[in-house]
Design a protein around this motif. Sequence first.
Motif, PDB file in Angstrom:
ATOM      1  N   ARG A 135       0.847  -1.197   0.000  1.00 36.36           N
ATOM      2  CA  ARG A 135       0.000   0.000   0.000  1.00 36.36           C
ATOM      3  C   ARG A 135       0.885   1.251   0.000  1.00 36.36           C
ATOM      4  NH1 ARG A 135      -2.587  -3.336   3.752  1.00 36.36           N
ATOM      5  NH2 ARG A 135      -1.413  -2.321   5.411  1.00 36.36           N
ATOM      6  N   PRO A 136       1.622   1.487  -1.083  1.00 39.17           N
ATOM      7  CA  PRO A 136       2.470   2.688  -1.111  1.00 39.17           C
ATOM      8  C   PRO A 136       1.601   3.942  -1.097  1.00 39.17           C
ATOM      9  CG  PRO A 136       2.441   1.634  -3.265  1.00 39.17           C
ATOM     10  CD  PRO A 136       1.722   0.713  -2.331  1.00 39.17           C
ATOM     11  N   ALA A 137       1.794   4.787  -0.099  1.00 35.59           N
ATOM     12  CA  ALA A 137       0.923   5.946   0.112  1.00 35.59           C
ATOM     13  C   ALA A 137       1.508   7.177  -0.574  1.00 35.59           C
ATOM     14  CB  ALA A 137       0.755   6.209   1.599  1.00 35.59           C
ATOM     15  N   LEU A 189      10.660  -1.846  -5.483  1.00 37.35           N
ATOM     16  CA  LEU A 189      10.756  -0.592  -4.744  1.00 37.35           C
ATOM     17  C   LEU A 189      11.246   0.529  -5.658  1.00 37.35           C
ATOM     18  CD1 LEU A 189      10.577   0.901  -2.042  1.00 37.35           C
ATOM     19  CD2 LEU A 189      12.845   0.014  -1.475  1.00 37.35           C
ATOM     20  N   LEU A 190      12.246   0.257  -6.457  1.00 40.28           N
ATOM     21  CA  LEU A 190      12.772   1.265  -7.383  1.00 40.28           C
ATOM     22  C   LEU A 190      11.720   1.671  -8.414  1.00 40.28           C
ATOM     23  CD1 LEU A 190      16.363  -0.154  -7.946  1.00 40.28           C
ATOM     24  CD2 LEU A 190      15.763   1.975  -6.768  1.00 40.28           C
ATOM     25  N   THR A 191      10.895   0.719  -8.836  1.00 41.14           N
ATOM     26  CA  THR A 191       9.834   1.026  -9.797  1.00 41.14           C
ATOM     27  C   THR A 191       8.820   1.992  -9.193  1.00 41.14           C
ATOM     28  OG1 THR A 191      10.080  -1.121 -10.893  1.00 41.14           O
ATOM     29  CG2 THR A 191       7.995   0.047 -11.212  1.00 41.14           C
ATOM     30  N   VAL A 192       8.440   1.747  -7.922  1.00 43.57           N
ATOM     31  CA  VAL A 192       7.497   2.632  -7.241  1.00 43.57           C
ATOM     32  C   VAL A 192       8.082   4.030  -7.080  1.00 43.57           C
ATOM     33  CG1 VAL A 192       6.310   3.051  -5.056  1.00 43.57           C
ATOM     34  CG2 VAL A 192       6.306   0.761  -6.052  1.00 43.57           C
ATOM     35  N   ALA A 194      10.373   5.519  -8.995  1.00 42.87           N
ATOM     36  CA  ALA A 194      10.821   6.164 -10.237  1.00 42.87           C
ATOM     37  C   ALA A 194      10.090   7.475 -10.539  1.00 42.87           C
ATOM     38  CB  ALA A 194      10.692   5.190 -11.402  1.00 42.87           C
ATOM     39  N   PRO A 195       8.750   7.550 -10.482  1.00 41.99           N
ATOM     40  CA  PRO A 195       8.086   8.826 -10.778  1.00 41.99           C
ATOM     41  C   PRO A 195       8.471   9.932  -9.806  1.00 41.99           C
ATOM     42  CG  PRO A 195       6.509   7.001 -10.757  1.00 41.99           C
ATOM     43  CD  PRO A 195       7.777   6.488 -10.169  1.00 41.99           C
ATOM     44  N   TRP A 196       8.766   9.575  -8.567  1.00 35.35           N
ATOM     45  CA  TRP A 196       9.087  10.573  -7.553  1.00 35.35           C
ATOM     46  C   TRP A 196      10.513  11.085  -7.695  1.00 35.35           C
ATOM     47  CZ3 TRP A 196       5.042  12.357  -4.915  1.00 35.35           C
ATOM     48  CH2 TRP A 196       3.893  11.551  -4.883  1.00 35.35           C
ATOM     49  N   THR A 197      11.435  10.198  -8.063  1.00 33.49           N
ATOM     50  CA  THR A 197      12.804  10.657  -8.277  1.00 33.49           C
ATOM     51  C   THR A 197      12.888  11.550  -9.513  1.00 33.49           C
ATOM     52  OG1 THR A 197      13.304   8.597  -9.461  1.00 33.49           O
ATOM     53  CG2 THR A 197      13.834   8.678  -7.118  1.00 33.49           C
ATOM     54  N   GLU A 198      12.024  11.299 -10.493  1.00 32.31           N
ATOM     55  CA  GLU A 198      11.967  12.181 -11.664  1.00 32.31           C
ATOM     56  C   GLU A 198      11.368  13.532 -11.294  1.00 32.31           C
ATOM     57  OE1 GLU A 198       9.845  10.237 -14.758  1.00 32.31           O
ATOM     58  OE2 GLU A 198      11.269   8.566 -14.927  1.00 32.31           O
ATOM     59  N   ARG A 199      10.397  13.525 -10.415  1.00 31.58           N
ATOM     60  CA  ARG A 199       9.739  14.771 -10.001  1.00 31.58           C
ATOM     61  C   ARG A 199      10.645  15.605  -9.089  1.00 31.58           C
ATOM     62  NH1 ARG A 199       3.919  14.897  -6.797  1.00 31.58           N
ATOM     63  NH2 ARG A 199       3.853  17.147  -6.395  1.00 31.58           N
TER      64      ARG A 199
END
Length: 264
Positions: A135-137, A189-192, A194-199
Motif C-alpha cells: 500500500r504505497p501511500a 521498490l525502485l519502480t514505485v 521512479a516517478p518521484w525521483t523524476e519529479r
Amino acid sequence: MPPPRRPVARHSRGPLHRPGPSSASTAALLRQGAKEAERDHEGLVVTVEERTGRPAAELAGAVDDIGRTQLLVLGSRGLGSLAGFVLGSVGLSVLHDVRRPVVYVRSAEPAGAGDAVAAGPGAAGDVVLGLDLERPAPPALEFAFREAALGHSALRVVHAWHMPVGFGQAEIMDPGLVQEIGDGTERELLTVLAPWTERFPSVKTTAEAVMGSPAVQLVYASAGASLLVVGLLLRGHPPGGRVGPVTGAVLHHVSAPVAVVPHG
C-alpha cells in the motif's frame, strides 16, 4: 534565497485543560518562546494563542481555523534515549481527527542518557521514509520527498519484507533464495520510486529492501536521521482509534522526529 516556510500549528505545553482565564506566567512563557524562535530562525514569523478545553479538540479546531495549516507539531518529554513520544489519548485523537501530517518531536536527552541506539546505515541528517509496497501511500511519498528537498537532505526509502508464507526454513536450505527475493523486492521498490525521483531530481534517493520486522528495521534505519516519515491508513479506523503496530513502535522507540502522514 531560502525556501519559503510552511505554516505550522504547534502545541504548547500551556494549561489547555484548565478552565478560566490564562495565567500571566503562561502568557509570558509563550511570548518568550516566540521571541526565541524568531531570533534563532531568521525570517520566521511566530504567533501564539491560548485556548481552554480538551487538548485534542482544541488542536483540531486551531488547525481548521487557520485553514492554511499544512503541518501540526507535537512535543513530548523523553523517557530515556529508547523512549520516544509518549502516545496518549491526545496523540491518538489528533492523529485521526486532524487529517494532516503530524510531526512528533521528543525533547533532547543529555548525552549518555538512557540506552543508546547504534547508528543507522545512513548519513546523519537523512530523511528516512518507511514504505509498504503493498500500500504505497502517495501522500507519505510526497511529504518525504518535499521535506528532503526543503532541507537539502538525502532521502532513504526503507521497505522491510519477510519470506513468503509456506517457505518455512527455505532460506536456511537455499541462501540464494533470500538474495533472489530481496533483489526482486528492491527492483519493485525502485519502480514505485521512479516517478518521484523524476519529479524531485535534486533529492539524492536510495532504496533499501531489508528482510525483517518493519518496526525494528525503521528504528535502526532512523538512528541519526533528521526525520522519519511513515504513513497512517485512516480507512476503516474510527476517529480516536488505534494506530498500527509499526507506527506505534516508531513513535515509542525512535529518537528522531517522526512525521505521521494520514492517507486513504
